[in-house]
Design an enzyme around this catalytic site. Structure first.
Site, PDB file in Angstrom:
ATOM      1  N   ASP A 247       0.842  -1.202   0.000  1.00 15.26           N
ATOM      2  CA  ASP A 247       0.000   0.000   0.000  1.00 15.26           C
ATOM      3  C   ASP A 247       0.879   1.255   0.000  1.00 15.26           C
ATOM      4  OD1 ASP A 247      -2.159  -1.719   0.293  1.00 15.26           O
ATOM      5  OD2 ASP A 247      -2.110  -1.555   2.485  1.00 15.26           O
TER       6      ASP A 247
HETATM    7  N1  URA Z   1      -1.137  -6.179   3.676  1.00 13.39           N
HETATM    8  C1  URA Z   1      -1.680  -4.951   3.665  1.00 13.39           C
HETATM    9  O1  URA Z   1      -2.759  -4.738   4.203  1.00 13.39           O
HETATM   10  N2  URA Z   1      -1.020  -3.963   3.053  1.00 13.39           N
HETATM   11  C2  URA Z   1       0.187  -4.132   2.465  1.00 13.39           C
HETATM   12  O2  URA Z   1       0.751  -3.176   1.926  1.00 13.39           O
HETATM   13  C3  URA Z   1       0.745  -5.420   2.485  1.00 13.39           C
HETATM   14  C4  URA Z   1       0.067  -6.422   3.098  1.00 13.39           C
END
Ligand code: URA
Length: 225
Positions: free
Chosen positions: A94
């Protein structure tokens, strides 16, 4: 005379209208070439398109998007890596997640790693809004139903003594926003999320925004262990 040129350079020449493939003029960058079969020429001179495979480990900082380009012109992980070759991230983190990302130009390698069958473990360090209760820890480890599908077993521990808001979770799946969704399922707000390991790899020696090429042994360890 044949000379080796990088794929990205070919794309620049394509835009300039200088490239033919098997004698046909090409105007579309990114045009798929099979280097073993296709005859590529620039200004009528045959060239060999380099097929060098590239594997990179990056320490993704916060506020960077993990794709090749962004319609809102935000900085991407590819912008952090100043090489001319066309590479792409293996999976996603993310925008606000930090930590270990892999990038490559090898589609087969990326597909393998992202296939659930390969079960490559990834560890995330999660800072949550309140101490994780034992009953929720057990449920999250055993698997919970998210978007109609149960998550695979996970391993949870607490890296800091007596701090139950700082959680290490190891999973091998990579569903969209999986870690955030798992904790948010029980009402824990995820303040920070950091991926610290991917298979046997960790971020030793790298600072946020830093990257290096993987060694052949490291590449092999990811797809064969
Ligand atoms: N899980 C998430 O919620 N976000 C990420 O960036 C990676 C794994």
């Amino acid at each position: 005379m044949h000379s080796d040129i990088a794929r990205r350079t070919v794309d620049e020449y394509i835009l300039q209208g200088r490239v033919t493939i098997n004698g046909i003029s090409i105007s579309e960058p990114g045009f798929k070439v099979n280097p073993a079969k296709d005859k590529v020429s620039v200004d009528g001179v045959p060239v060999k398109v380099s097929t060098k495979k590239i594997y990179i480990i990056l320490y993704k900082p916060e506020g960077v998007i993990s794709s090749v380009s962004d319609e809102k012109h935000r900085k991407t992980v590819v912008d952090l890596i100043n090489i001319r070759d066309r590479i792409f991230p293996v999976g996603r983190l993310d925008y606000d997640t930090t930590g270990l990302m892999l990038l490559t130009n090898d589609g087969d390698f990326a597909n393998k790693l992202m296939h659930p069958k390969f079960r490559v473990n990834k560890t995330y360090i999660v800072s949550i809004s309140r101490p994780l209760e034992e009953r929720h820890k057990v449920k999250l480890e055993n698997g919970i139903r998210i978007e109609g599908r149960k998550t695979s077993p996970a391993k949870i521990s607490f890296p800091k003594r007596n701090d139950f808001t700082n959680v290490s979770i190891t999973i091998h799946e990579g569903r969209n926003r999986q870690v955030r969704n798992m904790f948010e399922h029980y009402g824990y707000f995820v303040r920070k999320l950091h991926r610290s390991t991917y298979g046997k790899l960790d971020l030793s020696g790298l600072k946020p925004g830093g990257w290096r090429f993987l060694t052949a042994v490291e590449v092999k360890s990811l797809i064969t262990d």
